[in-house]
Scaffold this active site. Structure first.
Site, PDB file in Angstrom:
ATOM      1  N   LYS A 172       0.836  -1.218   0.000  1.00 34.32           N
ATOM      2  CA  LYS A 172       0.000   0.000   0.000  1.00 34.32           C
ATOM      3  C   LYS A 172       0.871   1.269   0.000  1.00 34.32           C
ATOM      4  CE  LYS A 172      -3.335   2.925   1.058  1.00 34.32           C
ATOM      5  NZ  LYS A 172      -4.385   3.388   0.204  1.00 34.32           N
ATOM      6  N   LYS A 241       1.159  11.503   5.634  1.00 35.15           N
ATOM      7  CA  LYS A 241       1.416  10.386   6.571  1.00 35.15           C
ATOM      8  C   LYS A 241       2.011   9.195   5.806  1.00 35.15           C
ATOM      9  CE  LYS A 241      -2.473   8.027   7.381  1.00 35.15           C
ATOM     10  NZ  LYS A 241      -2.494   6.811   6.611  1.00 35.15           N
TER      11      LYS A 241
HETATM   12  N1  LIG Z   1      -9.810   8.556   2.164  1.00 31.49           N
HETATM   13  C1  LIG Z   1      -9.294   7.747   1.265  1.00 31.49           C
HETATM   14  O1  LIG Z   1      -9.439   7.955   0.049  1.00 31.49           O
HETATM   15  C2  LIG Z   1      -8.499   6.532   1.715  1.00 31.49           C
HETATM   16  C3  LIG Z   1      -8.232   5.538   0.773  1.00 31.49           C
HETATM   17  C4  LIG Z   1      -7.536   4.401   1.162  1.00 31.49           C
HETATM   18  C5  LIG Z   1      -7.076   4.273   2.463  1.00 31.49           C
HETATM   19  N2  LIG Z   1      -7.314   5.271   3.367  1.00 31.49           N
HETATM   20  C6  LIG Z   1      -6.812   5.073   4.728  1.00 31.49           C
HETATM   21  O2  LIG Z   1      -7.923   4.665   5.531  1.00 31.49           O
HETATM   22  C7  LIG Z   1      -7.805   5.212   6.854  1.00 31.49           C
HETATM   23  C8  LIG Z   1      -9.027   6.076   7.154  1.00 31.49           C
HETATM   24  O3  LIG Z   1      -9.075   7.124   6.206  1.00 31.49           O
HETATM   25  P1  LIG Z   1     -10.307   8.145   6.117  1.00 31.49           P
HETATM   26  O4  LIG Z   1     -10.091   8.962   4.899  1.00 31.49           O
HETATM   27  O5  LIG Z   1     -11.576   7.408   6.328  1.00 31.49           O
HETATM   28  O6  LIG Z   1      -9.997   9.035   7.404  1.00 31.49           O
HETATM   29  P2  LIG Z   1     -11.059   9.897   8.250  1.00 31.49           P
HETATM   30  O7  LIG Z   1     -10.242  10.830   9.051  1.00 31.49           O
HETATM   31  O8  LIG Z   1     -12.123  10.405   7.359  1.00 31.49           O
HETATM   32  O9  LIG Z   1     -11.723   8.784   9.204  1.00 31.49           O
HETATM   33  C9  LIG Z   1     -11.113   8.244  10.341  1.00 31.49           C
HETATM   34  C10 LIG Z   1     -12.186   8.063  11.398  1.00 31.49           C
HETATM   35  O10 LIG Z   1     -11.580   7.467  12.543  1.00 31.49           O
HETATM   36  C11 LIG Z   1     -12.149   8.086  13.689  1.00 31.49           C
HETATM   37  N3  LIG Z   1     -11.253   7.898  14.824  1.00 31.49           N
HETATM   38  C12 LIG Z   1     -10.077   8.540  15.095  1.00 31.49           C
HETATM   39  N4  LIG Z   1      -9.558   8.087  16.249  1.00 31.49           N
HETATM   40  C13 LIG Z   1     -10.419   7.150  16.716  1.00 31.49           C
HETATM   41  C14 LIG Z   1     -10.440   6.323  17.880  1.00 31.49           C
HETATM   42  N5  LIG Z   1      -9.460   6.380  18.783  1.00 31.49           N
HETATM   43  N6  LIG Z   1     -11.500   5.497  18.053  1.00 31.49           N
HETATM   44  C15 LIG Z   1     -12.503   5.444  17.142  1.00 31.49           C
HETATM   45  N7  LIG Z   1     -12.542   6.200  16.031  1.00 31.49           N
HETATM   46  C16 LIG Z   1     -11.505   7.028  15.830  1.00 31.49           C
HETATM   47  C17 LIG Z   1     -12.320   9.545  13.291  1.00 31.49           C
HETATM   48  O11 LIG Z   1     -13.235  10.218  14.130  1.00 31.49           O
HETATM   49  C18 LIG Z   1     -12.805   9.393  11.853  1.00 31.49           C
HETATM   50  O12 LIG Z   1     -14.225   9.317  11.786  1.00 31.49           O
HETATM   51  C19 LIG Z   1      -6.493   5.997   6.870  1.00 31.49           C
HETATM   52  O13 LIG Z   1      -5.479   5.199   7.414  1.00 31.49           O
HETATM   53  C20 LIG Z   1      -6.239   6.303   5.403  1.00 31.49           C
HETATM   54  O14 LIG Z   1      -4.869   6.484   5.125  1.00 31.49           O
HETATM   55  C21 LIG Z   1      -8.033   6.381   3.022  1.00 31.49           C
END
Ligand SMILES: NC(=O)c1ccc[n+]([C@@H]2O[C@H](COP(=O)([O-])OP(=O)(O)OC[C@H]3O[C@@H](n4cnc5c(N)ncnc54)[C@H](O)[C@@H]3O)[C@@H](O)[C@H]2O)c1
Length: 301
Positions: A172, A241
């Protein structure tokens, strides 16, 4: 498998858990953000079950978290998943976090008799909504096979990379290193094209069927730049990140990546300018604005 847990109901977690609900699973969600939990509940998900009880209820629990810090807290925190892990519940982290942390989580879960795979995803919010995500899983193949049908409810291409827990994570990181290049490349090329009098819509039509085509060009142009709307999507902060993790890996492997280093420094500069919480495609806007102001006063890296 009927009962699934989902911790982290953000841009990715919410549509992923929505697809589990659509597939007929009973889904227990948890997020520190009340608004995210409300949105999940409106879709038919169950909230308010404490995280420490989820491993006793669910056959599989997914996590989708924004940082190492958040993952440390959910897995290692007081009443966290590790403390409660058992062989009755498979834990799957879909977050992009550091390879070392995935190793640390696996070790702690296995010591507690639990089961874990690290399965970062690619395909963006669109892929999460449309059930077309790619899963890149590392860890036990037996556990992967057991959880395969559940991942299939959220994605199209489900890969087991190897038994090494961080193999999917490293895969990834390579994906996102390339995303970093494409995003910045698209931003610079489109800025120059516009300055030179080209129509960006026509340019996209032509390059989309030429070798300059990329899925990131398509994504960044069609969903963000053409609409002049940079609501995320995938935030610049999340990309930074992942680039940082990739650079840490290059140091560990003693592989010099000079352009990647400069690329990361440029993204960090964009973050310092206050663009971090917008979609990563915002760098197009930044480069455009930079070229419309005094370049001598403020240099990009
Ligand atoms: N957005 C994208 O296009 C994408 C694509 C592939 C992978 N990712 C990866 O997926 C993961 C999530 O990405 P995202 O875009 O959904 O991020 P985001 O910030 O939109 O969502 C993360 C969620 O986790 C919650 N959170 C944070 N700390 C927490 C805790 N201690 N307990 C419970 N909930 C908690 C936040 O409130 C938030 O709702 C990341 O690692 C990112 O790199 C994102």
């Amino acid at each position: 498998m009927k009962k699934i847990g989902f911790i982290g109901l953000g841009n990715m977690g919410l549509p992923m858990s929505a697809n589990l609900l659509k597939a007929g699973y009973i889904v227990y969600g948890s997020d520190i953000n009340e608004k995210a939990e409300d949105a999940f509940q409106k879709l038919g998900g169950k909230i308010s079950t404490p995280v420490e009880e989820l491993t006793g209820i669910c056959e599989v629990i997914f996590t989708s978290l924004p940082s190492n810090k958040a993952a440390e807290s959910v897995y290692f925190g007081k009443h966290g998943l590790i403390e409660q892990s058992s062989n009755k519940c498979i834990l799957i982290d879909t977050s992009t976090i550091s390879p070392e942390l995935h190793q640390k989580i696996e070790k702690a879960i296995e010591e507690n008799g639990g089961q874990f795979i690290a399965a970062p995803v690619s395909g963006g919010v669109v892929g999460a909504v449309n059930k077309t995500l790619t899963f890149m899983a590392g860890g036990s193949k037996t556990v992967f096979d057991q959880a395969f049908p559940v991942m299939e409810a959220m994605g199209e291409n489900i890969f087991h990379i190897s038994e090494k827990v961080d193999s999917g994570t490293i895969t990834k990181l390579m994906n996102n290193l390339l995303i970093g290049y494409y995003t910045w490349g698209v931003a610079e090329a489109l800025t120059l094209a516009e300055k030179s009098g080209l129509d960006l819509k026509q340019l996209f039509e032509v390059l989309n069927v030429s070798y300059g085509q990329s899925r990131i060009y398509e994504r960044n142009y069609e969903s963000f730049i053409a609409k002049d709307d940079y609501n995320p999507g995938f935030t610049l902060k999340l990309l930074i990140k992942d680039l940082q993790f990739a650079m840490e890996l290059s140091e560990q492997q003693q592989v010099e990546l000079p352009i990647s280093k400069t690329l990361l420094a440029n993204y960090q500069k964009a973050d310092a300018k206050g663009y971090g919480d917008l979609d990563m495609s915002i760098v197009y806007k930044m480069i455009q604005e930079h070229n419309n102001t005094n370049k001598e006063e403020e240099r990009l890296v």
